[in-house]
Write an enzyme that holds these catalytic residues in place. Structure first.
Site, short mmCIF file in Angstrom:
data_model
loop_
_atom_site.label_atom_id
_atom_site.label_comp_id
_atom_site.label_asym_id
_atom_site.label_seq_id
_atom_site.Cartn_x
_atom_site.Cartn_y
_atom_site.Cartn_z
N ASP A 10 6.57 13.65 -5.14
CA ASP A 10 5.77 14.86 -5.36
C ASP A 10 4.34 14.46 -5.76
OD1 ASP A 10 6.55 13.81 -7.83
OD2 ASP A 10 6.63 15.79 -8.80
N ASP A 15 2.90 8.75 -8.07
CA ASP A 15 3.57 8.69 -6.77
C ASP A 15 2.69 8.02 -5.72
OD1 ASP A 15 5.94 10.97 -7.02
OD2 ASP A 15 4.14 11.52 -8.12
N ASN A 39 4.97 17.98 -9.23
CA ASN A 39 3.66 17.87 -9.86
C ASN A 39 2.71 18.97 -9.41
OD1 ASN A 39 4.12 15.58 -11.48
ND2 ASN A 39 3.79 14.21 -9.74
N THR A 126 11.19 10.17 -6.84
CA THR A 126 10.31 10.03 -8.00
C THR A 126 9.73 11.37 -8.43
OG1 THR A 126 8.43 9.50 -6.56
CG2 THR A 126 9.71 7.64 -7.44
N PHE A 167 9.80 15.56 -17.38
CA PHE A 167 9.35 16.55 -16.40
C PHE A 167 10.25 16.62 -15.17
CE2 PHE A 167 6.89 17.60 -12.59
CZ PHE A 167 6.42 18.88 -12.93
N ASN A 168 10.52 15.51 -14.50
CA ASN A 168 11.26 15.55 -13.24
C ASN A 168 12.63 16.18 -13.40
OD1 ASN A 168 9.20 14.35 -11.78
ND2 ASN A 168 10.09 12.30 -11.86
N HIS A 241 4.33 5.83 -14.07
CA HIS A 241 5.79 5.95 -14.07
C HIS A 241 6.46 5.49 -12.77
CE1 HIS A 241 5.33 8.57 -17.63
NE2 HIS A 241 4.38 9.19 -16.95
N ASP A 242 6.11 6.16 -11.67
CA ASP A 242 6.93 6.11 -10.47
C ASP A 242 7.05 4.74 -9.81
OD1 ASP A 242 7.41 8.79 -10.85
OD2 ASP A 242 5.88 9.46 -9.43
#
Length: 316
Positions: A10, A15, A39, A126, A167-168, A241-242
């Site tokens: 996203d 990402d 996102n 992700t 969040f995800n 993060h991803d």
């Protein structure tokens, strides 16, 4: 041997770097990119995936749009972190990216890719897990074509969107529940791991020193990302993060893993979307999920910088 991968994402600043890493490294065979609302809206995340592929010269990977809302409940976005476009910071212009959107939807692209590939494929989601859950619910016959699921989401501790939820997972807890209970091998990289890979000024300087148009765009992305993480969370540098998902596939020793039972809270008044990670085996449930713990941050950033260098070099 290469690892055949489908990215489900996203984009989103982090990402974007995961796409670059998957496309640049010879250990990864990037078969397809699918997008999901997270996102930002689906329209924006799909455009962002095409934009990143266009500026990085990634021309041979199909990009298909997936679900525009969760399995249940309202849609949420992260404009406070990623901006109104989902990739605020650089100026991409108003024209259409040269990389097209595949006419198939995400589930059709994933299904056809799984069936066509010579070996089982690793799914790397992700963003919210809506596309992956929808695939598993609609096509249980494809489970044998999936090697494993390596995802970014959740946490062994506290959340980042609510005190309990990341969040995800919070975007679609029911989808996350489907994935964690699927019986497939699942590896989870949550906030406890991803917060160890922050884009410090020294990291950004390394990328800037590459001196290419792509590296300048990456610096703009990280600079914007740093500003929102500073404003919203008070972080001195933003966590990327991803890309920990693909970095793990490239170098499995980069993150230490423990096995634990992971349950998604679906009903809690204050804890909906939390990942309950049983690190000490107190529930007696099977420890069937690999959970990322300690990260070699220096090795991680070496991979990211090298990916930007490779894709930013005309002969690369």
């Amino acid at each position: 041997m290469t690892v055949p991968v489908i990215l489900d994402c996203d984009p989103g600043h982090d990402d974007a770097f995961n796409i670059l890493l998957a496309a640049a490294h010879p250990r990864i065979e990037l078969l397809a990119i699918t997008t999901v609302a997270g996102n930002q809206t689906l329209e924006k995340t799909t455009l962002n995936a095409r934009r990143i592929c266009a500026v990085a010269g990634i021309r041979d990977v199909p990009i298909a749009a997936g679900r525009d809302r969760p399995l249940h409940g309202p849609r949420r976005t992260a404009a406070d972190i990623h901006g109104e476009s989902g990739l605020d910071g650089p100026g991409f212009g108003t024209g259409e990216p040269v990389v097209p959107q595949d006419p198939r939807d995400a589930l059709a692209l994933i299904r056809e890719t799984l069936l066509a590939h010579r070996a089982p494929v690793t799914l790397v989601p992700t963003g919210p897990l809506t596309n992956i859950a929808a695939l598993l619910l609609a096509h249980p016959d494809l489970v044998g074509r999936i090697e494993r699921i390596v995802l970014m989401g959740g946490s062994t501790g506290r959340g980042n969107t609510t005190p309990a939820a990341e969040f995800n997972v919070l975007c679609d807890p029911e989808a996350a529940d489907v994935v964690f209970r699927s019986g497939l091998p699942v590896t989870m990289f949550g906030l406890n791991a991803t917060h160890q890979v922050r884009a410090t000024p020294a990291v950004i300087a390394r990328i800037a020193a590459l001196g290419t148009p792509l590296s300048r765009l990456c610096v703009e992305l990280l600079t914007y990302f740093a500003s929102t993480y500073r404003e919203v969370y008070g972080f001195d540098a933003p966590p990327l993060h991803d890309p920990l998902t693909v970095a793990h596939l490239i170098n499995p020793s980069l993150v230490s893993l423990v096995r634990a039972a992971v349950t998604v809270e679906l009903n809690g008044t204050h804890t909906r979307g939390a990942t309950v990670v049983d690190l000490h085996g107190v529930t007696g449930r099977p420890a069937d999920v690999e959970v990322g713990m300690e990260v070699d941050a220096e090795a991680f950033w070496d991979l990211i910088v090298e990916a930007v260098r490779v894709l930013g070099t005309p002969s690369g």
